[in-house]
Scaffold this motif. Structure first.
Motif, mmCIF file in Angstrom:
data_model
loop_
_atom_site.group_PDB
_atom_site.id
_atom_site.type_symbol
_atom_site.label_atom_id
_atom_site.label_comp_id
_atom_site.label_asym_id
_atom_site.label_seq_id
_atom_site.Cartn_x
_atom_site.Cartn_y
_atom_site.Cartn_z
ATOM 1 N N UNK A 40 -28.202 72.722 13.834
ATOM 2 C CA UNK A 40 -27.354 71.561 13.582
ATOM 3 C C UNK A 40 -27.677 70.892 12.247
ATOM 4 N N UNK A 41 -28.913 71.035 11.801
ATOM 5 C CA UNK A 41 -29.246 70.498 10.487
ATOM 6 C C UNK A 41 -28.585 71.316 9.387
ATOM 7 N N UNK A 42 -28.471 72.629 9.621
ATOM 8 C CA UNK A 42 -27.897 73.487 8.595
ATOM 9 C C UNK A 42 -26.376 73.459 8.599
ATOM 10 N N UNK A 43 -25.747 73.510 9.785
ATOM 11 C CA UNK A 43 -24.298 73.668 9.851
ATOM 12 C C UNK A 43 -23.617 72.408 10.387
ATOM 13 N N UNK A 44 -22.660 71.923 9.630
ATOM 14 C CA UNK A 44 -21.818 70.809 10.044
ATOM 15 C C UNK A 44 -20.432 71.370 10.336
ATOM 16 N N UNK A 45 -19.971 71.197 11.577
ATOM 17 C CA UNK A 45 -18.658 71.712 11.958
ATOM 18 C C UNK A 45 -17.583 70.777 11.431
ATOM 19 N N UNK A 46 -16.649 71.337 10.660
ATOM 20 C CA UNK A 46 -15.585 70.553 10.051
ATOM 21 C C UNK A 46 -14.250 70.705 10.773
ATOM 22 N N UNK A 47 -14.102 71.789 11.515
ATOM 23 C CA UNK A 47 -12.839 72.020 12.205
ATOM 24 C C UNK A 47 -12.777 73.414 12.779
ATOM 25 N N UNK A 48 -11.621 73.788 13.291
ATOM 26 C CA UNK A 48 -11.404 75.103 13.876
ATOM 27 C C UNK A 48 -10.348 75.845 13.075
ATOM 28 N N UNK A 49 -10.679 77.068 12.663
ATOM 29 C CA UNK A 49 -9.735 77.907 11.917
ATOM 30 C C UNK A 49 -8.842 78.683 12.868
ATOM 31 N N UNK A 50 -9.434 79.183 13.945
ATOM 32 C CA UNK A 50 -8.669 79.932 14.933
ATOM 33 C C UNK A 50 -9.487 80.105 16.190
ATOM 34 N N UNK A 51 -8.839 80.409 17.294
ATOM 35 C CA UNK A 51 -9.555 80.617 18.543
ATOM 36 C C UNK A 51 -8.796 81.539 19.469
ATOM 37 N N UNK A 52 -9.565 82.165 20.377
ATOM 38 C CA UNK A 52 -8.989 83.078 21.344
ATOM 39 C C UNK A 52 -9.685 82.911 22.674
ATOM 40 N N UNK A 53 -9.431 83.854 23.579
ATOM 41 C CA UNK A 53 -9.982 83.739 24.915
ATOM 42 C C UNK A 53 -11.489 83.845 24.982
ATOM 43 N N UNK A 54 -12.106 84.606 24.075
ATOM 44 C CA UNK A 54 -13.544 84.848 24.141
ATOM 45 C C UNK A 54 -14.345 84.169 23.027
ATOM 46 N N UNK A 55 -13.681 83.500 22.121
ATOM 47 C CA UNK A 55 -14.438 82.883 21.040
ATOM 48 C C UNK A 55 -13.537 82.147 20.082
ATOM 49 N N UNK A 56 -14.123 81.767 18.957
ATOM 50 C CA UNK A 56 -13.366 81.023 17.966
ATOM 51 C C UNK A 56 -13.988 81.193 16.593
ATOM 52 N N UNK A 57 -13.233 80.810 15.576
ATOM 53 C CA UNK A 57 -13.728 80.787 14.217
ATOM 54 C C UNK A 57 -13.691 79.338 13.752
ATOM 55 N N UNK A 58 -14.859 78.814 13.394
ATOM 56 C CA UNK A 58 -14.967 77.423 12.982
ATOM 57 C C UNK A 58 -15.120 77.317 11.467
ATOM 58 N N UNK A 59 -14.641 76.220 10.932
ATOM 59 C CA UNK A 59 -14.898 75.894 9.535
ATOM 60 C C UNK A 59 -16.131 74.998 9.518
ATOM 61 N N UNK A 60 -17.164 75.443 8.819
ATOM 62 C CA UNK A 60 -18.416 74.701 8.778
ATOM 63 C C UNK A 60 -18.872 74.472 7.338
ATOM 64 N N UNK A 61 -19.723 73.496 7.183
ATOM 65 C CA UNK A 61 -20.386 73.291 5.901
ATOM 66 C C UNK A 61 -21.841 73.709 6.051
ATOM 67 N N UNK A 62 -22.255 74.659 5.222
ATOM 68 C CA UNK A 62 -23.647 75.097 5.202
ATOM 69 C C UNK A 62 -24.394 74.165 4.265
ATOM 70 N N UNK A 63 -25.188 73.264 4.836
ATOM 71 C CA UNK A 63 -25.841 72.236 4.031
ATOM 72 C C UNK A 63 -26.921 72.810 3.118
ATOM 73 N N UNK A 64 -27.473 73.980 3.476
ATOM 74 C CA UNK A 64 -28.565 74.507 2.658
ATOM 75 C C UNK A 64 -28.120 74.891 1.262
ATOM 76 N N UNK A 65 -26.868 75.335 1.130
ATOM 77 C CA UNK A 65 -26.363 75.721 -0.189
ATOM 78 C C UNK A 65 -25.134 74.909 -0.592
#
Length: 331
Positions: A40-65
């Motif tokens: 949670x320190x590294x990744x900040x979730x900004x939103x959802x790009x897409x999702x399906x029955x078994x998972x999803x693709x999230x838009x995140x900010x990688x704080x390390x870089x």
């Protein structure tokens, strides 16, 4: 995580962890760095790009870089689940295929909830499916931005990328317009590597891909792919027959749709679509009502790529591209 550099440039908005910013942590031993930077320190979730029955693709900010990334997550914690092992294979294979058309993988791990995830470059653009649908509906803006020649040039680059993955011993098995992304500045990306098949690399390749995912091989009779774009041999479950020419068929079906502005096989009822795949021995886009004066050379090219028998198709995606480039050079 790889060993961090000896130092990192200090920015105005540095990330702090336990009272220390990343510049200070960069000088610490790798194991200290790894244990200090939590998920949670590294990744900040900004939103959802897409999702399906078994998972999803999230838009995140990688704080390390300090960059935005796409995070693909599968919600399946069963260690023996085929879907879980296929997810591992997808991350590993996609991560090893170093090519501009393959979205690079940055990180792979398990989130605090026990779900597998991997992060990759966030790509921007439109899918080929969106472009073709807009053209079919007569959208004037799309007509101006995505003329036939521009689309054919992009398709040529897709063929080149598919030929590359074949040299590395990878068959995609799920090429379709919605899995092809077109960027504003000429970028093309092939998405969704979850159904890949690993075969022997082409002669002369020095590096074999490492799978090590424990994913089981596809059994005879198993059908993997998308109806309407998968090859007849895939549809029949002839696993051993699936090879580079199977992806060539998918490329032919995609090019048919680009030129005809409608799919090679009928939309809607899956039964009709599957029967069409098994019976249509080569499609000519110029025969469709929405097609706009398709040259005979392109009709011939698509027909050859979509023949029922793999031996009658182009021997490789590279050969398909060469024939297309010959047309473009003469046009």
């Amino acid at each position: 995580m790889s060993t961090p550099p000896a130092s990192l440039p200090r920015h105005t908005h540095s990330v702090e962890v336990d009272g220390r910013d990343l510049v200070e942590l960069a000088g610490a031993a790798p194991e200290v760095f790894a244990h200090t930077i939590g998920f949670h320190e590294r990744y900040e979730v900004l939103g959802t790009i897409g999702q399906g029955g078994m998972g999803e693709v999230k838009l995140c900010r990688d704080r390390t870089v300090g960059r935005e990334v796409a995070m693909k997550v599968i919600r399946d914690r069963d260690r023996d689940s085929p879907r879980r092992w296929r997810f591992i294979r997808e991350a590993r294979i996609q991560g090893q295929l170093e090519h501009p058309a393959v979205v690079p993988v940055y990180d792979f791990g398990v989130d605090p909830d026990g779900n597998l995830y991997f992060t990759m470059k966030r790509v921007r653009g439109v899918s080929l499916a969106e472009v073709v649908d807009a053209l079919a509906n007569g959208d004037p803006t799309t007509e101006r931005r995505w003329g036939r020649r521009r689309l054919l040039n992009s398709f040529s680059q897709i063929c080149l990328a598919v030929d590359f993955i074949h040299t590395r011993g990878v068959i995609h098995r799920d090429l379709k317009p919605s899995n092809l992304m077109l960027g504003e500045f000429g970028e093309i990306y092939i998405l969704d590597w979850g159904l890949v098949k690993i075969v022997a690399a082409r002669a002369g390749e020095r590096q074999e891909l490492l799978d090590a995912s424990n994913a089981s091989t596809t059994g005879h009779g198993s059908v993997l792919g998308t109806p309407g774009y998968m090859s007849p041999e895939q549809l029949r479950g002839e696993v051993k027959a699936v090879g580079p020419r199977s992806d060539v068929y998918s490329l032919g079906a995609i090019l048919f749709e680009v030129l005809a502005r409608e799919p090679l096989h009928p939309r809607g009822a899956t039964k009709e679509k599957l029967l069409s795949v098994l019976r249509t021995d080569g499609g000519r886009p110029g025969s469709r009502r929405k097609a706009r004066m398709v040259p005979a050379a392109l009709d011939d090219l698509v027909e050859k790529a979509t023949r029922l028998d793999p031996k009658d198709r182009h021997p490789s995606a590279g050969a398909l591209r060469e024939e297309l480039e010959a047309y473009l050079d003469a046009d």
